[in-house]
Design a protein around this motif. Structure first.
Motif, PDB file in Angstrom:
ATOM      1  N   ARG A  73      13.417  28.027  31.468  1.00 57.15           N
ATOM      2  CA  ARG A  73      12.388  27.426  32.416  1.00 57.15           C
ATOM      3  C   ARG A  73      12.357  27.700  33.866  1.00 57.15           C
ATOM      4  NH1 ARG A  73       9.489  23.540  29.434  1.00 57.15           N
ATOM      5  NH2 ARG A  73       7.978  23.651  31.231  1.00 57.15           N
ATOM      6  N   LEU A  74      13.827  27.943  34.251  1.00 58.72           N
ATOM      7  CA  LEU A  74      14.052  27.945  35.667  1.00 58.72           C
ATOM      8  C   LEU A  74      14.001  29.447  36.197  1.00 58.72           C
ATOM      9  CD1 LEU A  74      17.011  25.413  35.699  1.00 58.72           C
ATOM     10  CD2 LEU A  74      14.499  25.130  36.017  1.00 58.72           C
ATOM     11  N   LYS A  75      13.453  29.504  37.527  1.00 58.47           N
ATOM     12  CA  LYS A  75      13.364  30.761  38.256  1.00 58.47           C
ATOM     13  C   LYS A  75      14.793  30.687  38.969  1.00 58.47           C
ATOM     14  CE  LYS A  75       8.449  31.652  38.569  1.00 58.47           C
ATOM     15  NZ  LYS A  75       7.410  32.005  39.455  1.00 58.47           N
ATOM     16  N   SER A  76      15.032  29.483  39.508  1.00 65.90           N
ATOM     17  CA  SER A  76      16.631  29.357  39.984  1.00 65.90           C
ATOM     18  C   SER A  76      16.705  27.956  40.089  1.00 65.90           C
ATOM     19  CB  SER A  76      16.353  29.764  41.688  1.00 65.90           C
ATOM     20  OG  SER A  76      15.712  29.053  42.364  1.00 65.90           O
ATOM     21  N   LEU A  77      18.145  27.686  40.620  1.00 69.02           N
ATOM     22  CA  LEU A  77      18.868  26.302  40.620  1.00 69.02           C
ATOM     23  C   LEU A  77      19.455  26.171  41.862  1.00 69.02           C
ATOM     24  CD1 LEU A  77      19.328  23.502  39.138  1.00 69.02           C
ATOM     25  CD2 LEU A  77      21.473  24.939  38.522  1.00 69.02           C
ATOM     26  N   ILE A  78      19.064  25.007  42.603  1.00 65.51           N
ATOM     27  CA  ILE A  78      19.526  24.696  44.023  1.00 65.51           C
ATOM     28  C   ILE A  78      20.265  23.188  43.511  1.00 65.51           C
ATOM     29  CG2 ILE A  78      19.417  24.185  46.276  1.00 65.51           C
ATOM     30  CD1 ILE A  78      16.840  25.860  46.183  1.00 65.51           C
ATOM     31  N   SER A 137      28.673  29.546  31.537  1.00 64.97           N
ATOM     32  CA  SER A 137      27.730  30.608  30.939  1.00 64.97           C
ATOM     33  C   SER A 137      26.317  30.515  31.250  1.00 64.97           C
ATOM     34  CB  SER A 137      28.071  30.487  29.291  1.00 64.97           C
ATOM     35  OG  SER A 137      27.524  29.127  29.041  1.00 64.97           O
ATOM     36  N   LEU A 138      26.089  29.730  32.349  1.00 62.72           N
ATOM     37  CA  LEU A 138      24.623  29.424  32.739  1.00 62.72           C
ATOM     38  C   LEU A 138      24.215  30.917  33.276  1.00 62.72           C
ATOM     39  CD1 LEU A 138      22.257  27.194  33.307  1.00 62.72           C
ATOM     40  CD2 LEU A 138      23.510  26.723  35.349  1.00 62.72           C
ATOM     41  N   ASP A 139      23.179  31.241  33.115  1.00 66.02           N
ATOM     42  CA  ASP A 139      22.313  32.426  33.410  1.00 66.02           C
ATOM     43  C   ASP A 139      21.258  32.144  34.190  1.00 66.02           C
ATOM     44  OD1 ASP A 139      21.944  35.079  33.703  1.00 66.02           O
ATOM     45  OD2 ASP A 139      20.993  35.564  31.674  1.00 66.02           O
ATOM     46  N   VAL A 140      21.251  31.492  35.297  1.00 64.73           N
ATOM     47  CA  VAL A 140      20.190  31.038  36.233  1.00 64.73           C
ATOM     48  C   VAL A 140      20.513  31.545  37.820  1.00 64.73           C
ATOM     49  CG1 VAL A 140      18.689  29.325  37.111  1.00 64.73           C
ATOM     50  CG2 VAL A 140      19.377  29.373  34.641  1.00 64.73           C
ATOM     51  N   PRO A 141      20.028  32.244  38.488  1.00 70.49           N
ATOM     52  CA  PRO A 141      20.220  32.391  40.018  1.00 70.49           C
ATOM     53  C   PRO A 141      20.488  31.093  40.531  1.00 70.49           C
ATOM     54  CG  PRO A 141      18.379  33.684  39.254  1.00 70.49           C
ATOM     55  CD  PRO A 141      18.784  32.859  38.147  1.00 70.49           C
ATOM     56  N   THR A 142      21.848  30.789  41.098  1.00 65.33           N
ATOM     57  CA  THR A 142      22.050  29.603  41.555  1.00 65.33           C
ATOM     58  C   THR A 142      22.341  29.531  43.041  1.00 65.33           C
ATOM     59  OG1 THR A 142      22.692  28.892  39.317  1.00 65.33           O
ATOM     60  CG2 THR A 142      23.648  27.478  41.170  1.00 65.33           C
ATOM     61  N   LEU A 143      22.014  28.510  43.775  1.00 65.35           N
ATOM     62  CA  LEU A 143      22.797  28.050  44.986  1.00 65.35           C
ATOM     63  C   LEU A 143      23.430  26.949  45.230  1.00 65.35           C
ATOM     64  CD1 LEU A 143      22.905  28.485  48.088  1.00 65.35           C
ATOM     65  CD2 LEU A 143      20.615  27.276  48.524  1.00 65.35           C
ATOM     66  N   VAL A 144      24.627  26.778  45.507  1.00 64.56           N
ATOM     67  CA  VAL A 144      25.098  25.513  45.492  1.00 64.56           C
ATOM     68  C   VAL A 144      25.303  24.920  47.100  1.00 64.56           C
ATOM     69  CG1 VAL A 144      27.325  24.106  44.956  1.00 64.56           C
ATOM     70  CG2 VAL A 144      26.500  25.768  43.427  1.00 64.56           C
ATOM     71  N   ILE A 145      24.777  24.061  47.487  1.00 64.40           N
ATOM     72  CA  ILE A 145      25.064  23.559  48.999  1.00 64.40           C
ATOM     73  C   ILE A 145      25.129  22.334  49.199  1.00 64.40           C
ATOM     74  CG2 ILE A 145      22.459  23.295  48.942  1.00 64.40           C
ATOM     75  CD1 ILE A 145      22.115  24.152  51.829  1.00 64.40           C
ATOM     76  N   SER A 146      26.076  22.102  50.466  1.00 61.60           N
ATOM     77  CA  SER A 146      26.717  20.758  50.671  1.00 61.60           C
ATOM     78  C   SER A 146      26.807  20.708  52.230  1.00 61.60           C
ATOM     79  CB  SER A 146      28.090  20.975  49.712  1.00 61.60           C
ATOM     80  OG  SER A 146      28.664  19.447  50.194  1.00 61.60           O
ATOM     81  N   GLY A 147      27.341  19.626  52.635  1.00 64.83           N
ATOM     82  CA  GLY A 147      27.533  19.118  53.873  1.00 64.83           C
ATOM     83  C   GLY A 147      29.173  19.430  54.278  1.00 64.83           C
ATOM     84  N   ARG A 207      34.080  24.148  43.789  1.00 61.58           N
ATOM     85  CA  ARG A 207      34.495  24.312  42.681  1.00 61.58           C
ATOM     86  C   ARG A 207      33.345  24.889  41.506  1.00 61.58           C
ATOM     87  NH1 ARG A 207      39.199  19.850  41.190  1.00 61.58           N
ATOM     88  NH2 ARG A 207      40.367  20.414  42.967  1.00 61.58           N
ATOM     89  N   MET A 208      32.164  24.291  41.674  1.00 64.29           N
ATOM     90  CA  MET A 208      30.859  24.462  41.126  1.00 64.29           C
ATOM     91  C   MET A 208      30.505  25.945  41.408  1.00 64.29           C
ATOM     92  SD  MET A 208      27.202  22.565  41.088  1.00 64.29           S
ATOM     93  CE  MET A 208      27.947  21.010  41.406  1.00 64.29           C
ATOM     94  N   ALA A 209      30.375  26.304  42.513  1.00 72.63           N
ATOM     95  CA  ALA A 209      30.067  27.881  42.841  1.00 72.63           C
ATOM     96  C   ALA A 209      30.942  28.666  41.922  1.00 72.63           C
ATOM     97  CB  ALA A 209      29.840  27.814  44.255  1.00 72.63           C
ATOM     98  N   GLY A 210      32.189  28.388  42.007  1.00 72.01           N
ATOM     99  CA  GLY A 210      33.225  29.212  41.537  1.00 72.01           C
ATOM    100  C   GLY A 210      33.112  29.167  40.102  1.00 72.01           C
ATOM    101  N   ARG A 211      32.418  28.233  39.318  1.00 74.37           N
ATOM    102  CA  ARG A 211      32.311  28.449  37.820  1.00 74.37           C
ATOM    103  C   ARG A 211      30.944  28.898  37.478  1.00 74.37           C
ATOM    104  NH1 ARG A 211      35.061  23.873  34.421  1.00 74.37           N
ATOM    105  NH2 ARG A 211      36.967  23.401  35.668  1.00 74.37           N
ATOM    106  N   ILE A 212      30.001  28.693  38.147  1.00 66.20           N
ATOM    107  CA  ILE A 212      28.792  29.410  38.009  1.00 66.20           C
ATOM    108  C   ILE A 212      28.556  30.787  38.238  1.00 66.20           C
ATOM    109  CG2 ILE A 212      26.332  29.184  38.074  1.00 66.20           C
ATOM    110  CD1 ILE A 212      26.595  26.132  38.875  1.00 66.20           C
ATOM    111  N   PRO A 213      28.258  31.772  37.021  1.00 65.11           N
ATOM    112  CA  PRO A 213      28.416  33.034  37.309  1.00 65.11           C
ATOM    113  C   PRO A 213      27.177  33.522  38.481  1.00 65.11           C
ATOM    114  CG  PRO A 213      28.418  32.495  35.096  1.00 65.11           C
ATOM    115  CD  PRO A 213      27.994  31.393  35.552  1.00 65.11           C
ATOM    116  N   GLY A 214      27.777  34.139  39.305  1.00 66.99           N
ATOM    117  CA  GLY A 214      26.951  34.629  40.560  1.00 66.99           C
ATOM    118  C   GLY A 214      26.510  33.699  41.553  1.00 66.99           C
ATOM    119  N   ALA A 215      27.008  32.479  41.512  1.00 66.59           N
ATOM    120  CA  ALA A 215      26.296  31.386  42.344  1.00 66.59           C
ATOM    121  C   ALA A 215      26.699  31.652  43.875  1.00 66.59           C
ATOM    122  CB  ALA A 215      27.042  30.113  41.794  1.00 66.59           C
ATOM    123  N   GLU A 216      25.875  31.219  44.485  1.00 64.93           N
ATOM    124  CA  GLU A 216      25.870  31.312  46.004  1.00 64.93           C
ATOM    125  C   GLU A 216      26.370  30.016  46.642  1.00 64.93           C
ATOM    126  OE1 GLU A 216      22.841  33.091  48.355  1.00 64.93           O
ATOM    127  OE2 GLU A 216      22.369  34.572  46.683  1.00 64.93           O
TER     128      GLU A 216
END
Length: 273
Positions: A114-119, A209-219, A232-241
């Motif tokens: 259902r997701l085009k991307s995840l932030i 194994s999440l196959d959704v383009p993902t951006l992880v963003i934080s302060g 840590r999250m960005a390191g686990r999600i494949p291809g995450a920025e």
């Protein structure tokens, strides 16, 4: 401003706001957040996207006519599914902040198509490898909100949410936050339900194994949900920025909305190109 009645283990009347036009971007707020939490960020994002921003169950103007008290992120993701189905959003971009980030992650691992991307903003994946705040941080935040809190206690509480520079140099950011928190108070019982739901939250393995383009963003200086969680999250999600916003705390998107919007819009533009 609108409400939509959905079926989510009973009748739920979801309050939501929309702004902008284009591809839909659904934005889910944090532990005590209402729609107001998005502040200046929403206008910046709405210049290119159709924002859909709900109040969560038990918060603000959303009303659960049958409520089992379950506030686990996966349960709240069921409410989100009811909303997007009711609005006819087959696919969409999804952003969640803090507690809303755990809701977004719960939705993503169950409904990735259902997701085009995840932030995922200032949040964590739960489980044993989640980085907890330092001892006393949550108690400091709670104490600072008490009616009889001293100025020292109130300042300490603010520093669990905002960078010290923000508190000193941009008091209007803190004043805006205080304003909507006072307008939409949340009970200790409701906070307890949410904390109980969060305690059992764990998608640490599913996201590998999440196959959704993902951006992880934080302060950069988030002490409430330590910034290391985002790394840590960005390191686990494949291809995450991964994007870290400098000189900000937990509420980075309130403190530096322009920088936050720039990073989010750049990510979304790459997804759609």
């Amino acid at each position: 401003m609108a409400t939509l009645e959905v079926e989510s283990r009973g009748k739920l009347e979801v309050y939501y706001e929309e702004e902008g036009a284009g591809e839909p971007l659904v934005m889910v707020g944090g532990l005590t957040a209402t729609v107001e939490v998005w502040g200046k960020l929403r206008g910046l994002l709405a210049a290119k996207y159709r924002l859909v921003m709900p109040d969560n169950r038990g918060t603000g103007r959303t009303k659960a006519h049958q409520d089992d008290g379950d506030r686990a992120p996966a349960r709240m993701a069921e409410d989100l599914l009811g909303l997007v189905d009711g609005l006819g959003l087959d696919t969409f971009h999804l952003m969640g902040g803090s507690y809303g980030g755990t809701i977004a992650l719960s939705f993503a691992v169950k409904h990735p198509k259902r997701l085009k991307s995840l932030i995922v903003a200032c949040s964590h994946f739960g489980g044993a490898e989640k980085v907890a705040p330092a001892p006393g941080v949550r108690e400091t935040r709670a104490r600072g909100g008490a009616p009889d809190a001293t100025e020292v206690e109130r300042r300490a509480a603010l520093e669990t949410l905002f960078h010290p520079e923000t508190i000193d140099e941009r008091p209007e950011v803190v004043a805006f936050y205080d304003g909507f928190k006072r307008r939409f108070p949340i009970s200790k019982e409701e906070i307890g339900r949410r904390n109980e739901g969060m305690a059992a939250f764990d998608v640490s393995e599913q996201i590998k194994s999440l196959d959704v383009p993902t951006l992880v963003i934080s302060g950069e200086a988030d002490v409430l949900v330590p910034t290391e969680n985002s790394r840590r999250m960005a390191g686990r999600i494949p291809g995450a920025e991964l994007v870290i916003i400098n000189n900000t705390g937990h509420h980075f998107y309130s403190e530096r909305p322009e920088a936050s919007a720039e990073a989010i819009l750049a990510f979304l533009s790459r997804i759609e190109s």
